[in-house]
Every structure is written in C-alpha cells, then in structure tokens.
Design an enzyme around this catalytic site. Structure first.
Site, PDB file in Angstrom:
ATOM      1  N   ASP A 132     -12.877 -15.173  18.009  1.00 30.71           N
ATOM      2  CA  ASP A 132     -13.921 -15.872  17.242  1.00 30.71           C
ATOM      3  C   ASP A 132     -14.146 -17.285  17.794  1.00 30.71           C
ATOM      4  OD1 ASP A 132     -15.358 -14.570  15.297  1.00 30.71           O
ATOM      5  OD2 ASP A 132     -13.840 -14.807  13.734  1.00 30.71           O
ATOM      6  N   LYS A 142     -18.411  -4.580  12.979  1.00 30.58           N
ATOM      7  CA  LYS A 142     -17.589  -4.946  14.146  1.00 30.58           C
ATOM      8  C   LYS A 142     -16.762  -3.739  14.611  1.00 30.58           C
ATOM      9  CE  LYS A 142     -17.690  -9.722  12.676  1.00 30.58           C
ATOM     10  NZ  LYS A 142     -17.099 -10.807  11.885  1.00 30.58           N
ATOM     11  N   GLN A 170     -11.521 -12.160   9.090  1.00 31.20           N
ATOM     12  CA  GLN A 170     -12.855 -12.265   8.501  1.00 31.20           C
ATOM     13  C   GLN A 170     -12.866 -13.387   7.452  1.00 31.20           C
ATOM     14  OE1 GLN A 170     -15.646 -10.434   9.530  1.00 31.20           O
ATOM     15  NE2 GLN A 170     -16.677 -11.962   8.260  1.00 31.20           N
TER      16      GLN A 170
END
Ligand code: NAD
Length: 293
Positions: free
Chosen positions: A120, A53, A97
C-alpha cells in the site's frame, strides 16, 4: 468543447495484464507472488474493497491470503498477525484494509508491516523514500494517476499540477510523485487544502487538476481552466431513489459541467478507482520480484 474521458478501466486492464505476465515469469522461476489481505470487522465497504482485491489477484495469477478478525481484536494481536506475515517468506505483500476500529492505532499497525512488503506504500520508510526520489513501493491510488494520464497520451512533464487535498494516502503522495525529476512526473506542483483561501485562484491555474477532497461534485466549471486535464479521485455516495441500492457514486468533480471545458477528465466510477487495484497488483509483483532476488 467536450472532454475526452480518461478510461481507467481499459488502462487498469493493461496494467493488470503486465502484472500477470510478471507473475508468470516469477512462477516459472518457482516463486508464486502472494498478497496477504487483513480485514478487521464487518464493514461492508471494506469487505467489498477486499473482495475486489482478492478477485484481481486471482485474475493476475497472484495468490491471495485473506486474514480476517473480529472487530474486537486487540492492537497487539493484530500486530502479531502482521509479524507472522513479515516472517513468512512465501508472502510478498501485506495490506491491512483501512479504516481500523477506533481502539487500534492505524500508524502503529502500518509501521509494523515490513517496508519491503508494504504494497500500500503507507509505511513511513516508503513515504520517506518517495519524498527522496528513491525507488519504493508508492501508494496505489496516487501512483495510478500519472499512469492514467501518460497512458492516455498526455505529457505531464513541465505542467502545473494543482492538487486539492493533503491526506497521507492521496494528496501528499501525489504531490511527492509529481514533483520528482523524471519520467511521468517533473510537474510544478501546488497542493491546496481546507486551509487554502480563495481556492479557485489556484485551481484555475492548473494544467492538471487533481481533486481528492471527499465532497461530492465540489469542483465546478468556474474553478477549472479551459483545456485542463482533470483527475477525480473522490468516491462519494449520494442518495438516489431510482437505483435499487438507494444511492449512486459520484466524484469530487461536477462531471457534467467540467467535461464541457476540460481537455480530458476521469469519470467516477471507471477512472481512478480501477487504477488503484491495478497498481496494487503491480506493487505486489514488484515486491515479489525484489524479495525473490
Ligand atoms: P481525507 O478526508 O483524508 O482528505 C480530504 C482532503 O480534502 C483534506 O486534506 C482536506 O484538507 C481537503 N479538503 C476538505 N475540504 C476542503 C475544502 N473545502 N477546500 C479545500 N480542500 C478541502 O480524504 P482522502 O482519504 O484523501 O480521500 C479523498 C477522496 O478520495 C475521498 O472521496 C475518498 O473516498 C477518495 N479515495 C478514492 C480512492 C480510489 O481508489 N479512487 C482511494 C482513496 C481515497
């Protein structure tokens, strides 16, 4: 028949180029889009996802801010880090994460992220907006699926999409995206899961079959309607002594047998995976554009 392969790498690179172009426009106006990535502990898979990422951000002209903490961090301290990022107007996207260590409640952490920075798309406000068909930050893996199909030249409106899997991060949001009225959606949707009896009765009716199960090569040729579009979300490690690292990655679909009857199929790796990172870049520049106005 031999299925065409849905090239996630090529389409992801198209989407990343579009995100890079939006980032340039924002930078010219004085805003550098920025994504904060929070990594807890030293799980190698999480570190590798974060690495890809951060690399994608650099390629798209997005600033990345890596916040790392030891696995023993308390939930309160982690939420403090998120609160600081929420208040920082130079940060447009926040990603924690997953998975988090067992002593931390994932839901409380996700709910601490400001919905407008929730790139997200896991915050309940964004999940609710997705259900209601309101413009929102949609979860990256699900949002990449209609993009992968439509940019490969397939019309999805009016098709029967059958999803296997009902997780909050994949199965349910795919269902909610595809059922919406509008472009790149408008499907009739069936969502199957571990409580579905006679699964193949449903999967054999699918014009679009989406597998998000987490079981290596679970979907076999006999479960698929000839001519279906098959999207494989799964990422599973299977032992392979012929590889230096001792394993290889396979999806939830038995690629070799299913590709003989499907119209198109996404490979693992190289299908849905790269699309996920590309959609994260798209969400980050979208969040920066919105927060900039
Ligand atoms: P999960 O474990 O949360 O959910 C799996 C789902 O599969 C469950 O809803 C369950 O009901 C269903 N299921 C399990 N066994 C079944 C059976 N026998 N019959 C029917 N349904 C069954 O997993 P997840 O987080 O949704 O992820 C699914 C897969 O997708 C995993 O392999 C994961 O690694 C992968 N994944 C890939 C990406 C990507 O970027 N490509 C992103 C997220 C997840």
């Amino acid at each position: 028949m031999k299925a065409s392969v849905l090239d996630g790498l090529a389409i992801a690179s198209e989407i990343r180029a579009e995100a890079a172009s939006t980032a340039l426009t924002l930078i010219a106006k004085g805003t550098t889009p920025a994504l904060a990535v929070v990594l807890i502990g030293d799980n190698p898979a999480s570190a590798s996802y974060v690495g890809s990422k951060v690399k994608a951000c650099a390629e798209c002209g997005i600033k990345s801010i890596k916040k790392e903490a030891d696995i023993s961090i308390s939930e309160a301290k982690l939420i403090n880090i998120i609160n600081d990022l929420n208040k920082d107007s130079s940060v447009h996207g926040i990603l924690v994460q997953l998975p988090l260590p067992d002593h931390i409640d994932e839901n409380r952490v996700i709910e601490a992220i400001h919905p407008d920075k929730d790139v997200d798309g896991f915050h309940p406000v964004n999940a609710g907006r997705l259900v209601a068909g309101i413009d929102c930050l949609a979860p990256c893996t699900p949002a990449g699926i209609p993009e992968l199909l439509s940019r490969s030249g397939y019309e999805i409106s009016g098709k029967h999409a059958v999803i296997i899997g009902r997780s909050n991060i994949v199965g349910k949001p795919i269902m909610n995206l595809l059922i919406q009225k509008g472009k790149n959606a408008n499907c009739t949707v069936t969502c199957c899961h571990s409580g579905t009896p006679n699964l193949s009765t449903y999967t054999k009716q699918a014009d679009i079959l989406i597998a998000a199960i987490g079981v290596a090569e679970f979907v076999t040729r006999d479960m698929v309607k000839p001519g279906a579009l098959v999207v494989d979300v799964g990422i599973n490690r299977v032992n392979d002594d012929s590889r230096e690292r001792g394993y290889r990655l396979v999806g939830d679909v038995d690629f070799d047998s299913v590709s003989k009857i499907a119209e198109a199929i996404s490979p693992v790796p190289g299908g849905v995976g790269p699309m996920t990172v590309a959609m994260l870049m798209k969400n980050t520049v979208a969040a920066a554009t919105k927060l900039d106005n």
